[in-house]
Design an enzyme around this catalytic site. Structure first.
Site, PDB file in Angstrom:
ATOM      1  N   PRO A 196      37.106 -93.796  12.626  1.00  0.00           N
ATOM      2  CA  PRO A 196      36.754 -94.115  11.236  1.00  0.00           C
ATOM      3  C   PRO A 196      37.814 -93.789  10.196  1.00  0.00           C
ATOM      4  CG  PRO A 196      35.761 -92.033  11.859  1.00  0.00           C
ATOM      5  CD  PRO A 196      36.490 -92.532  13.085  1.00  0.00           C
ATOM      6  N   CYS A 197      39.041 -93.480  10.618  1.00  0.00           N
ATOM      7  CA  CYS A 197      40.029 -93.009   9.648  1.00  0.00           C
ATOM      8  C   CYS A 197      40.331 -94.038   8.562  1.00  0.00           C
ATOM      9  CB  CYS A 197      41.319 -92.596  10.363  1.00  0.00           C
ATOM     10  SG  CYS A 197      42.081 -93.903  11.353  1.00  0.00           S
ATOM     11  N   ARG A 198      40.179 -95.336   8.845  1.00  0.00           N
ATOM     12  CA  ARG A 198      40.486 -96.374   7.861  1.00  0.00           C
ATOM     13  C   ARG A 198      39.250 -97.113   7.365  1.00  0.00           C
ATOM     14  NH1 ARG A 198      45.339 -95.466   5.550  1.00  0.00           N
ATOM     15  NH2 ARG A 198      46.847 -94.821   7.134  1.00  0.00           N
TER      16      ARG A 198
END
Length: 346
Positions: A237-239
């Site tokens: 989910p980093c982006r």
């Protein structure tokens, strides 16, 4: 390595300070309360999705209510594999859609779409080449040389199936949406099954992920809410927040443009302001989402309702409780072979 990564991610989500301040419009992030509201909306509008609890209290996230730890949908069909030669029905191309700031590549997301507009498919002529390298005339195939499919004794006419059916035929997926507290956004986990119902080996799930994602942001990790170890493919989910912010901004821009046309007498008020959003997520159909929404009963707040013309311009096209509908459209661009719209049927 995957065990360490999964353990670290679980601890990070559990012990990162929880924010209850909404920054939905400014950052694309949501709070745990907003995640629950978005999950309630998703399960109400699309009953194939449902809330689920962790296997044990020790596996629960303390900032989410019991029974609403994650969302799940089952038996989602997947009919095609995505490999290096993946071209869909008529050829697909991968295009990077940049964020609204036009920054680095990592700030955007890939979308797959028809390549016919930019690179038409052509049938090349097949010619013979002799030993000296001279190109001969086009060779005409005699129809008598074509194997007769009705000739059971002709070995050339037999079409043999591949021995390994693990990478062909229909698969199904169970999809899970969790809340990633460290990134303040949803996270998708996927568990696949072969056509005979047997669990799909984790590494084969990568065949259903668009190439650039499986090389960068999709990992195989244990699902954090189960007591036993179950490896699943997960989109990191980093982006997610930056992508969601871009989608929301473009939906708002499309709504604003339509309102301006309506004021000038050039538009109709019957459609919802989703044109820009749909275009940026590979023209996937979201009509089912707001077709059901506009049928709200009298006296109730209409879902996906059109905002009156005299309201302030800061009104948005997508409310926070509709967040997960848009999120699923984004995930569909990562796994175009998985029929996510199947989960959004009533």
């Amino acid at each position: 390595m995957n065990f360490l990564r999964s353990t670290a991610a679980t601890l990070l989500d559990k012990y990162t300070p929880v924010s209850h301040t909404s920054t939905f419009r400014n950052t694309g992030q949501i709070t745990p309360e907003e995640f629950v509201a978005a999950g309630d909306y998703l399960t109400f509008k699309f009953p194939s999705w449902s809330w689920a609890d962790a296997d044990s209290p020790s596996k629960r996230l303390p900032f989410l209510p019991p029974g609403k730890q994650f969302l799940v949908t089952r038996h989602v069909p997947c009919h095609r594999r995505l490999n290096d030669d993946f071209a869909g029905d008529a050829g697909h191309e991968e295009a990077l859609v940049e964020g609204n700031k036009g920054g680095a590549d990592d700030d955007g997301w890939l979308r797959t779409g028809s390549m016919t507009s930019s690179q038409p498919l052509r049938v090349r002529e097949v010619r013979t080449v002799d030993d000296a390298g001279n190109v001969g005339d086009r060779e005409v195939v005699d129809e008598d040389d074509i194997p007769d499919m009705e000739d059971d004794d002709d070995d050339e006419a037999i079409i043999r199936a591949e021995g390994d059916n693990s990478n062909s035929g229909k698969r199904t997926y169970t999809l899970y949406i969790t809340y990633a507290n460290a990134y303040k956004c949803p996270r998708m986990y996927m568990s696949g099954y072969l056509s005979n119902g047997q669990p799909l080996p984790p590494h084969l799930m990568m065949e259903d992920i668009v190439g650039d994602y499986k090389d960068k942001t999709v990992t195989l990790e244990d699902f954090p809410f189960f007591s036993h170890s179950v490896k699943m493919a997960s989109v990191h989910p980093c982006r997610h927040a930056s992508v969601m912010k871009t989608l929301l901004d473009r939906a708002d821009a499309a709504l604003k443009l339509r309102r301006e046309k309506m004021k000038a007498g050039q538009g109709s008020g019957s459609e919802q302001g989703m044109e820009g959003l749909v275009d940026e997520i590979n023209k996937l159909d979201v009509s089912g989402a707001h077709a059901n929404a506009v049928e709200a009963a009298p006296g109730e707040d209409a879902e996906w309702e059109e905002v009156p013309h005299d309201v302030a311009d800061q009104e948005v096209a997508i409310r926070v409780d509709q967040y997960l509908v848009v999120f699923l459209k984004f995930i569909a661009s990562v796994t175009p072979g998985i029929e996510h719209d199947f989960t959004m049927g009533v």
